[in-house]
Enzyme design. Sequence first.
Site, PDB file in Angstrom:
ATOM      1  N   ASP A  44      -1.039  11.413   5.983  1.00 48.68           N
ATOM      2  CA  ASP A  44      -2.158  10.577   6.386  1.00 48.68           C
ATOM      3  C   ASP A  44      -3.159  11.376   7.238  1.00 48.68           C
ATOM      4  OD1 ASP A  44      -3.142   7.938   6.069  1.00 48.68           O
ATOM      5  OD2 ASP A  44      -2.728   7.535   8.186  1.00 48.68           O
ATOM      6  N   TYR A  76     -13.073  13.987   0.936  1.00 54.06           N
ATOM      7  CA  TYR A  76     -14.063  13.172   0.238  1.00 54.06           C
ATOM      8  C   TYR A  76     -15.415  13.888   0.152  1.00 54.06           C
ATOM      9  CZ  TYR A  76     -10.943   9.130   0.646  1.00 54.06           C
ATOM     10  OH  TYR A  76      -9.882   8.276   0.530  1.00 54.06           O
ATOM     11  N   LYS A  90     -11.377   2.128   8.275  1.00 50.77           N
ATOM     12  CA  LYS A  90     -12.651   2.842   8.387  1.00 50.77           C
ATOM     13  C   LYS A  90     -13.631   2.130   9.335  1.00 50.77           C
ATOM     14  CE  LYS A  90     -16.702   3.258   5.570  1.00 50.77           C
ATOM     15  NZ  LYS A  90     -17.289   2.902   4.276  1.00 50.77           N
ATOM     16  N   ARG A 116      -9.712  -3.242   8.069  1.00 53.44           N
ATOM     17  CA  ARG A 116     -10.070  -2.036   7.324  1.00 53.44           C
ATOM     18  C   ARG A 116     -10.255  -0.885   8.302  1.00 53.44           C
ATOM     19  NH1 ARG A 116     -15.272  -1.596   3.257  1.00 53.44           N
ATOM     20  NH2 ARG A 116     -15.001   0.614   2.710  1.00 53.44           N
ATOM     21  N   GLN A 161       0.885  -1.168   0.000  1.00 55.71           N
ATOM     22  CA  GLN A 161       0.000   0.000   0.000  1.00 55.71           C
ATOM     23  C   GLN A 161       0.920   1.214   0.000  1.00 55.71           C
ATOM     24  OE1 GLN A 161      -3.211   0.873  -0.375  1.00 55.71           O
ATOM     25  NE2 GLN A 161      -2.505   2.980  -0.093  1.00 55.71           N
ATOM     26  N   HIS A 196     -11.149   6.980 -10.133  1.00 62.42           N
ATOM     27  CA  HIS A 196      -9.781   7.476  -9.945  1.00 62.42           C
ATOM     28  C   HIS A 196      -8.937   7.312 -11.219  1.00 62.42           C
ATOM     29  CE1 HIS A 196      -9.227   8.855  -5.855  1.00 62.42           C
ATOM     30  NE2 HIS A 196      -9.674   7.739  -5.307  1.00 62.42           N
ATOM     31  N   HIS A 217     -15.930   4.010  -7.387  1.00 60.44           N
ATOM     32  CA  HIS A 217     -14.988   4.989  -6.828  1.00 60.44           C
ATOM     33  C   HIS A 217     -13.566   4.753  -7.356  1.00 60.44           C
ATOM     34  CE1 HIS A 217     -13.429   7.725  -3.644  1.00 60.44           C
ATOM     35  NE2 HIS A 217     -12.364   6.931  -3.740  1.00 60.44           N
ATOM     36  N   GLU A 218     -13.094   3.534  -7.210  1.00 62.62           N
ATOM     37  CA  GLU A 218     -11.707   3.263  -7.630  1.00 62.62           C
ATOM     38  C   GLU A 218     -11.571   3.402  -9.147  1.00 62.62           C
ATOM     39  OE1 GLU A 218      -9.895   3.506  -5.225  1.00 62.62           O
ATOM     40  OE2 GLU A 218     -11.242   2.919  -3.604  1.00 62.62           O
ATOM     41  N   GLN A 255       0.297   4.568  -1.210  1.00 61.48           N
ATOM     42  CA  GLN A 255      -0.235   5.892  -0.897  1.00 61.48           C
ATOM     43  C   GLN A 255      -0.287   6.073   0.622  1.00 61.48           C
ATOM     44  OE1 GLN A 255      -4.258   6.712  -2.228  1.00 61.48           O
ATOM     45  NE2 GLN A 255      -3.923   8.903  -2.308  1.00 61.48           N
ATOM     46  N   GLU A 309      -9.745  13.084  -4.172  1.00 64.43           N
ATOM     47  CA  GLU A 309     -10.855  12.334  -3.573  1.00 64.43           C
ATOM     48  C   GLU A 309     -12.227  12.999  -3.754  1.00 64.43           C
ATOM     49  OE1 GLU A 309     -10.551   9.334  -2.840  1.00 64.43           O
ATOM     50  OE2 GLU A 309      -8.370   9.141  -2.650  1.00 64.43           O
ATOM     51  N   GLY A 367     -10.715   0.387   1.964  1.00 61.60           N
ATOM     52  CA  GLY A 367     -11.776  -0.244   1.200  1.00 61.60           C
ATOM     53  C   GLY A 367     -11.251  -0.609  -0.172  1.00 61.60           C
ATOM     54  N   GLY A 368     -10.605   0.366  -0.778  1.00 57.33           N
ATOM     55  CA  GLY A 368     -10.037   0.137  -2.094  1.00 57.33           C
ATOM     56  C   GLY A 368      -8.860   1.047  -2.328  1.00 57.33           C
ATOM     57  N   MET A 369      -8.032   0.671  -3.298  1.00 54.13           N
ATOM     58  CA  MET A 369      -6.897   1.509  -3.689  1.00 54.13           C
ATOM     59  C   MET A 369      -6.789   1.452  -5.203  1.00 54.13           C
ATOM     60  SD  MET A 369      -4.435   3.521  -2.881  1.00 54.13           S
ATOM     61  CE  MET A 369      -3.522   4.306  -4.223  1.00 54.13           C
ATOM     62  N   GLU A 370      -6.733   2.662  -5.795  1.00 56.76           N
ATOM     63  CA  GLU A 370      -6.859   2.806  -7.242  1.00 56.76           C
ATOM     64  C   GLU A 370      -5.586   2.503  -8.015  1.00 56.76           C
ATOM     65  OE1 GLU A 370      -6.888   5.127  -4.873  1.00 56.76           O
ATOM     66  OE2 GLU A 370      -6.123   7.062  -5.526  1.00 56.76           O
TER      67      GLU A 370
HETATM   68  N1  BES Z   1      -6.942   6.361  -2.570  1.00 57.88           N
HETATM   69  C1  BES Z   1      -7.876   6.007  -1.570  1.00 57.88           C
HETATM   70  C2  BES Z   1      -7.264   5.283  -0.402  1.00 57.88           C
HETATM   71  C3  BES Z   1      -6.148   6.033   0.288  1.00 57.88           C
HETATM   72  C4  BES Z   1      -6.202   7.401   0.484  1.00 57.88           C
HETATM   73  C5  BES Z   1      -5.054   5.347   0.747  1.00 57.88           C
HETATM   74  C6  BES Z   1      -5.148   8.053   1.103  1.00 57.88           C
HETATM   75  C7  BES Z   1      -4.017   5.999   1.376  1.00 57.88           C
HETATM   76  C8  BES Z   1      -4.056   7.371   1.561  1.00 57.88           C
HETATM   77  C9  BES Z   1      -9.023   5.179  -2.138  1.00 57.88           C
HETATM   78  O1  BES Z   1      -9.412   5.551  -3.416  1.00 57.88           O
HETATM   79  C10 BES Z   1     -10.229   5.407  -1.286  1.00 57.88           C
HETATM   80  O2  BES Z   1     -10.676   6.522  -1.235  1.00 57.88           O
HETATM   81  N2  BES Z   1     -10.734   4.382  -0.638  1.00 57.88           N
HETATM   82  C11 BES Z   1     -11.932   4.447   0.146  1.00 57.88           C
HETATM   83  C12 BES Z   1     -13.046   3.935  -0.697  1.00 57.88           C
HETATM   84  C13 BES Z   1     -14.335   4.611  -0.588  1.00 57.88           C
HETATM   85  C14 BES Z   1     -14.347   6.087  -0.478  1.00 57.88           C
HETATM   86  C15 BES Z   1     -15.315   4.100  -1.618  1.00 57.88           C
HETATM   87  C16 BES Z   1     -11.756   3.554   1.356  1.00 57.88           C
HETATM   88  O3  BES Z   1     -10.729   2.863   1.445  1.00 57.88           O
HETATM   89  O4  BES Z   1     -12.589   3.536   2.233  1.00 57.88           O
HETATM   90 ZN    ZN Z   2     -10.438   7.438  -3.348  1.00 54.59          ZN
END
Ligand code: BES
Ligand code: ZN
Length: 638
Positions: free
Chosen positions: A398, A406, A593, A591, A161, A321, A317-318, A163, A340, A290-293
């Site tokens: 971070d 977002y 979140k 995760r 990971q 991106h 979402h991804e 980012q 975002e 949740g996801g990484m693009e």
């Molecule tokens: N790029 C982000 C994840 C991220 C942001 C990793 C900053 C490290 C530093 C990814 O696109 C994202 O926003 N993921 C969200 C998904 C959601 C908003 C649908 C997540 O992980 O919750």
């Molecule tokens: Zn994102």
Amino acid sequence: MRFPLISSLALLALGCTQNEKNNDSAQTPGMNLRDPHSFARPDQRVGTHLHLELGVDFEQKILEGTALWTLHGDGDSVVFDTHGLEILGIAGTDGAERSYQLDTPDPVLGQALRIALEAGDTSVVIRYRTGSEAKALQWLGHSLASTETDDVPTTPFLFTQSQAILARTWVPCQDVPGIRFTYTAKVQVPPGMLALMSASNPKSPSADGSYSFEMPQPIPSYLLALAVGNLGFQSLGARSGVYAPPGILGAAAYEFAETEQMIAAAEALYGPYAWGRYDLLVLPPSFPFGGMENPRLTFATPTILAGDRSLVALVAHELAHSWSGNLVTNAHWADFWLNEGFTVYFENRIMEAVYGREYSEMLAALSHEELKSTVAEMMASAPNDTKLKLDLNGRNPDDGVTAIAYDKGYHFLRLIEETVGRPRFDAFLKTYFAENAFKVMDTERFLARLNTALLSPEESAQIGVDRWVYETGLPDNLPVPKAVRFEKIDALAAECLKTGRMPEDEAVTRDWSTHEWLRFVERLEGAPVALLYDIDRLHGLCASRNAEIAAAWYVRTLKAAPSADGNWTYVPPTHPEYSAHLERFVLEVGRRKFIVPIYKALIEAGLVNQAKALYTKARPGYHAVAQETLDALMVRES
Ligand code: BES
Ligand code: ZN
């Protein structure tokens, strides 16, 4: 015969100029690329192509190999970011060793690697291995310490990971979102395992565990990605597919079956998809996001495999991106909302196109609630971080990963849309993505563009552009989504709160989607424990297979039933195993979140010792970015 010859020559020539163009201006002209979170000196030399050769050692949990950087620009030295890397030696273009220096480490930024170049150097080869605590990497050998399966080893797995600034923990690089490079890689893994990158990917394991990759489009370092494991592949359509552990591959393919429709919807909105294939990789549950693009290969948490496709907004979402972020990239992490906020807006548009406005307005309404509660909380603790344009100097980027980028970003763009109307906004965005493809964008440039190419001075004033971007809190003209399907949910929640009872009639909730459940749980703020027991008895939310619903429920119930004596008080009569469900959840899922709000709620409920004991048990199974957030939370409690 002549035509093919001419056209392939023409193609070759095109390829060259294209490459030259990339090398010259993969960097955006006129943009200051010095970055507070990187030691790189783009005014000296910039790495424009990376060739990586890595061996993946699951025994020692290290990556070892070489990074060959093609350099552009003048200057007799080049500076890379590293964090915990062991540098074994560096050679110049002629193959002879070059001298270098590693600065004293900074706990967040790592170490500058300064290489002295010699005349004729157009590249350097860095031999290195990763350190024992490379924060981007998570090595899994055993299943997360869940009690029943403690001694059942799962197959090894590695994922990265990168980012925001963790690429430097596994590749020496100029770790700045504003510097782009193309890459190729050769990766050696134990035979039988599949290796995947944010690049062209294999569909099945190679016989000898060796893999080659190519990413011909220039990307910033935070999109470098690698995953290695026992993975299968299933096609989803002409240019998309899913990789997952064999046991869940079918479920993943079912869940993501509408991916091609999303790609088509996205292209219809803002122009062609620029990256060739779009595949998804389902990671182990410890994946901290949740996801990484990652380009060409979105990394996704398995917690979106709800079985009913109800959490696929994350795919939208991804995928979004691929335009906002990966094509037009935030220049600095202070401009993170450009990545975002745009992506949440675009995600919502894709969801509307594929599933209809009623559906997408539910997502928007959830974002609205999230925004309001986050701002209320942050105005008390960190008001300056409620500005869209952040000040992250001297901090970990971070810190900027909050609902502001977002959800405030989304609502700002939605306000612009509502002010000028969709046709004008869509035309503006389409041109914006085309004109800035493979470039970086900062807040000031975006606003300048917005005010010259889209908004009249009156419209700009009416929106209050500067107020939205540079001031704290939420302006009065915050758009309010209209989610008609939530009206009856809100009415029911109000009724429940008034009567203290949940209707027994199953028909009441039969057609609820995940989002309606989430809204309902959200609206039960202040509900007495007896009402929550009632709901648990009827619907078993503490044991829900839907991770979003389960996580929201744990937080809701902990808030409703604070403990006076440090023991669980929320024990629904028909679900006495409540705490076991919660424990299993935080031991399995990493995760951030989900788990951060649960630990916070445990602490606020007076269950500090339980929170700490649980965290001690779960921590080894979490990725470093989740560990870092939770370590800070636990320290505050001691
Ligand atoms: N790029 C982000 C994840 C991220 C942001 C990793 C900053 C490290 C530093 C990814 O696109 C994202 O926003 N993921 C969200 C998904 C959601 C908003 C649908 C997540 O992980 O919750
Ligand atoms: Zn994102």
